[in-house]
Design a protein around this motif. Sequence first.
Motif: not given
Lengths: 436, 276
Positions: A65, A53, A85, A51, B219-220, A37, A35, A83
Amino acid sequence: MWKKASSVLLATTMLSGLLAACSGGESPKTTDTGSSAAPAPSGPAGKATVQFWHSLGGKNGEYLDAMIKRFNASQDKVEVVGTFQGSYDETVTKLQQAVAAKTGPDISMLERAYIQMFADSDVLEDMTPFLKKSNMSQDDLTPGLMGHSVFDKKLVSLPFNRSTPILHVNKTMLDEKGLAVPKTWEELKTVANALVIKENNEFKRYGYSMPYDTWYPIAMISQAKGKFFNDQGTSIGFDSALGTKVFKFLKDQQNTGALYYPPQQDSGNIVNQMFISGKIGLMYQSTGVIGSLKDNVKFDYVTSFLPMDAVYATPTGGANLSLMAGSKNKDAAWEFLRWAMIDPQGGLQFILDSGYLPFTKKMVESQQIKDLWAKEPNRKVAYDQLQYAVDTNKHVAWPQVMQEFFKAIQAIMYDNKAIEPTLDTFKKEAERLLKG
Amino acid sequence: MSFEWKYVRAPLSFLLKAIVLMIFIFPFLWMISTSLQTFQETLTFPPTWIPSIPQWVNFSTAMNAGPFLTYARNSIIVTFSVILIQVLVMIPAAYAFAKYRFAGKEILFSFVLLAFMIPGQVTFIPVYLMLADWGLINSLLPQILPFMANAFGIFLLRQYFMQIPQEIIESARLDNASEFKIIWKIMVPMSMPALATIALFSFVSHWNDYFWPLVMTDSAAVRPLTMGIAMLRETEGISNWHIIMAGNVVLVIPILIVYLFASKQIVKAFVYSGIK
């Protein structure tokens, strides 16, 4: 002796504190390969990392997801990292600071009304060349959802998780009173007033409700053939008479109990709950709640177009996807966007899961969507209403003007301020902001 | 008159306390009740207080909705590192401000007060830009470094240290105690209640913080529990409140545990007067 021991102790605690701090920063990269990032131009095994968001939490976040996972599994050149946000507004804040710091993502979800602001600062990539390269065109996308995609002749965003407001109806309640689903404002007024139950000066049931939002008054302004902003973008586009008509319509019904106007905080949840528990018979609300309502109401639940005044009209909502101009991986990012638009495992599956509106013509024509609509006609109504979609609150200064419009709504709906002077003040404030 | 008042006062004070207690405890009970309900139960009106069948599964649903182990670990590391570093910075700083005379002391202390008064919402953009420039955005440091000095703590502890008579320090110096020993053996033990209070406030505010990690993390992998729970909410549509509340219960439990241990010290901090 004691002095020495204690200073060693102090040094150790201090070091362990720092170590804890450092290892906290390092370890995620090594332990959470799945996971993690960590932004790198290329991930493991020479894959390009993209990436992405977004602002989708809860169930819709899970569906998104899952879509990203399907994409990553479908090929071995690009790895998309999605991700969360925060809310739409929080994502905007984060994106503003990240663009300035050059730590921004390759793709971002943007609530549709904020897109123009970003387009104006030239931070969104024009996707026309990418679209051409992939043998696609803007005509492949659902026309009613394209209101926030092209600015300055540049295609800066693609519709993705889009919704509209719609009329949710407790058909059982209407049938009990022998009432038909209202199609016009006048019918709405009659039906809503007929549903009101008042006992001992206390309302046991109201006619309809809507969340505290600018969305619904804007919808009604459009239905009365007004525009929120004028075409030049210098002032608001509806005159005092039209604005007064809209708010007088709401205010009169609020006074008779036909309309329950909810308190500001958590208004969306309040009206949903009132609708589910039969405290209101009709509700103006996003198409986003159809899925949860269907599973949880104990009555015959249908949807219908927002009632018309002069014309049918609805604004749109939800968010689009934008390719960021600062991205170093534009081709890889585009590959993901292209896949989301055309692959049945991409956007189509996400739309089927989440209940958002299909955003390409291919999706609309697909067998899966046809099957879904046959099973759930409530969703088809939402799509059909898109032929009347019109977004008239488009301006770079919209986020600021929105705050002023909220103030006007508060003054009228909560504080019983006179409608005309309130709207005049709003107009003056809006003009000041639009000039800036 | 005063005779009658005596009989009114006790029940009245009890009643007021009960009301205040209810106001504080009601949201907690509501949260716990909701966390054990089914989705249908959360939607019913009037609301149910006692769930028909406690839904313990809500907790595992919430915890499986994201990398909650990572979030929990990050929350623990960030909060405890912050408190530890703050205490180490705060004690010598407060001691210097309370007991030393040096040039520029007033100006420096006014800087501390200034830092105390400026909220994070004002500084987060420059701080973010600076930390991004240093390449630290994907570590936990942006959640720790800006909080190394706790201005409120320095202020409170300085007041506390100033109450400790100069004679005690002087006599320790006569006995050849080093400054470090004075801090460690005299100042710290005598101000334990204040330290515990500051640490607890700091713990609660960092453990519960949402805004700062939201703006500082992308990020997570470096996010705390609060961000994970925010993710349980629906952006549009109807949120699963029973799952969100289960997440909140998990978030709140450590605070209650820490409070249980620290409460005695905190009460002392507020009633402390002079040296025993």
